[in-house]
Structures are given as C-alpha cells and as structure tokens.
Design an enzyme around this catalytic site. Sequence first.
Site, PDB file in Angstrom:
ATOM      1  N   LYS A  13      25.714 -92.687  16.663  1.00 22.64           N
ATOM      2  CA  LYS A  13      24.257 -92.888  16.718  1.00 22.64           C
ATOM      3  C   LYS A  13      23.489 -91.863  15.895  1.00 22.64           C
ATOM      4  O   LYS A  13      22.508 -92.218  15.240  1.00 22.64           O
ATOM      5  CB  LYS A  13      23.762 -92.948  18.161  1.00 22.64           C
ATOM      6  CG  LYS A  13      23.988 -91.697  18.968  1.00 22.64           C
ATOM      7  CD  LYS A  13      23.768 -91.935  20.442  1.00 22.64           C
ATOM      8  CE  LYS A  13      24.190 -90.736  21.253  1.00 22.64           C
ATOM      9  NZ  LYS A  13      25.603 -90.390  21.138  1.00 22.64           N
ATOM     10  N   HIS A  51      26.637 -80.743  12.910  1.00 28.35           N
ATOM     11  CA  HIS A  51      25.439 -81.556  12.649  1.00 28.35           C
ATOM     12  C   HIS A  51      24.619 -80.954  11.507  1.00 28.35           C
ATOM     13  O   HIS A  51      24.145 -81.670  10.619  1.00 28.35           O
ATOM     14  CB  HIS A  51      24.555 -81.656  13.898  1.00 28.35           C
ATOM     15  CG  HIS A  51      24.867 -82.801  14.784  1.00 28.35           C
ATOM     16  ND1 HIS A  51      24.331 -84.042  14.592  1.00 28.35           N
ATOM     17  CD2 HIS A  51      25.663 -82.892  15.879  1.00 28.35           C
ATOM     18  CE1 HIS A  51      24.777 -84.857  15.531  1.00 28.35           C
ATOM     19  NE2 HIS A  51      25.580 -84.179  16.329  1.00 28.35           N
ATOM     20  N   ARG A  55      23.884 -82.917   7.821  1.00 30.06           N
ATOM     21  CA  ARG A  55      22.557 -83.340   7.361  1.00 30.06           C
ATOM     22  C   ARG A  55      22.092 -82.555   6.146  1.00 30.06           C
ATOM     23  O   ARG A  55      21.140 -82.938   5.481  1.00 30.06           O
ATOM     24  CB  ARG A  55      21.538 -83.308   8.483  1.00 30.06           C
ATOM     25  CG  ARG A  55      21.121 -81.980   8.995  1.00 30.06           C
ATOM     26  CD  ARG A  55      20.068 -82.129  10.097  1.00 30.06           C
ATOM     27  NE  ARG A  55      19.712 -80.872  10.675  1.00 30.06           N
ATOM     28  CZ  ARG A  55      20.217 -80.353  11.779  1.00 30.06           C
ATOM     29  NH1 ARG A  55      21.118 -81.027  12.456  1.00 30.06           N
ATOM     30  NH2 ARG A  55      19.825 -79.187  12.224  1.00 30.06           N
ATOM     31  N   ASP A  81      16.761 -85.380  17.984  1.00 27.49           N
ATOM     32  CA  ASP A  81      18.173 -85.447  18.364  1.00 27.49           C
ATOM     33  C   ASP A  81      18.475 -84.265  19.275  1.00 27.49           C
ATOM     34  O   ASP A  81      18.633 -83.147  18.793  1.00 27.49           O
ATOM     35  CB  ASP A  81      19.042 -85.422  17.121  1.00 27.49           C
ATOM     36  CG  ASP A  81      20.468 -85.871  17.377  1.00 27.49           C
ATOM     37  OD1 ASP A  81      20.814 -86.157  18.538  1.00 27.49           O
ATOM     38  OD2 ASP A  81      21.248 -85.920  16.421  1.00 27.49           O
TER      39      ASP A  81
END
Length: 163
Positions: A13, A51, A55, A81
């Site tokens: 997700k 993460h 990104r 998030d």
Amino acid sequence: MKILYFGGQKSGKSSLAEAKTLAIATDKPYYLATYDHTFGDEEMGARIDKHRISRGEEFITLEESRDLSRVIEPHHTYLVDCISMWILNRLDENEEVLVAEIEALGAIDANIVFVLNDVTSGVIPSDPISRRYVDLSGIIGQRLARLCDEVVEVKLGLERRLK
C-alpha cells in the site's frame, strides 16, 4: 482530492500510495511521517530507514505523530503514512477527538493520500488495549472512506478501487 489506500501489513500500500501521490502532485509533495520515535523500537527504525531510501528525494518529509492538521496546508499535496501509527500515538484520546481531527483534514483544500493498515479482519483481540486499537482503526477507516474521493484496497501489491 482525498484518497485512502488500505491493506494488510507488507501488502504494497505505501509504494502504491507514493506513486499515486507523485502522479497527482503539481509541485513536490510532502511525505507526512506519523511514527513516534519515542518507542525505542530498533526494528521499526530499520523499516523507517527503508521507506526513506525508497522514496528518495521525491518528497519533502515532515514528521508529525499527533496533530496532522497543524502541518497540512491548503493547495499542496501530502502523503500521510500512516494513519495506523497516528491512531496508536493517540490511543489514549477520546474517539470523538480523533474523528474530529479526521473530519478537519477532510475539510482542508489539499490533496491528501492516506495509508491505513487493515487490522479489522481478524478475531476480536483478547486484551482491552488491542481491542481499542482495532475498534478505532475500523471507525477511523470508515470516516476516511466516507470523506475520500477514492478508496483503494491493496493485497499482494495489487490494487482494487472500491470508490
């Protein structure tokens, strides 16, 4: 535009929500990270680092574990998030306060992509704190689904648009 991505742990997700955020942004979007670093969890720290690396420089990172409406400004694009961590950070607060915060986010004239873990499909937890967390996740998830323009369920890296 408001969009909700929800699914189980490691369902994909976040990466799908990142891609969607970049696709709808007209300028460099904000990545609103909600993890509260005071828990002292090294494994979670490693997840956060992963993460950050994935990104890259495509987002402006903001860290806010509690008061999301304080940092979200109109006319920008944000990826939150995640709402699940935000719920955990505010577990001691009244349901009405959390719902009001979600409603306030919905009223801001900004693109916001929300990420939420789906923890509501299992058995009822045996301890009160876990039950409260699962209940609040379901309640907040329903509110988000109502106010969002799009709702996307993610399983095994595949997305299914529900709304």
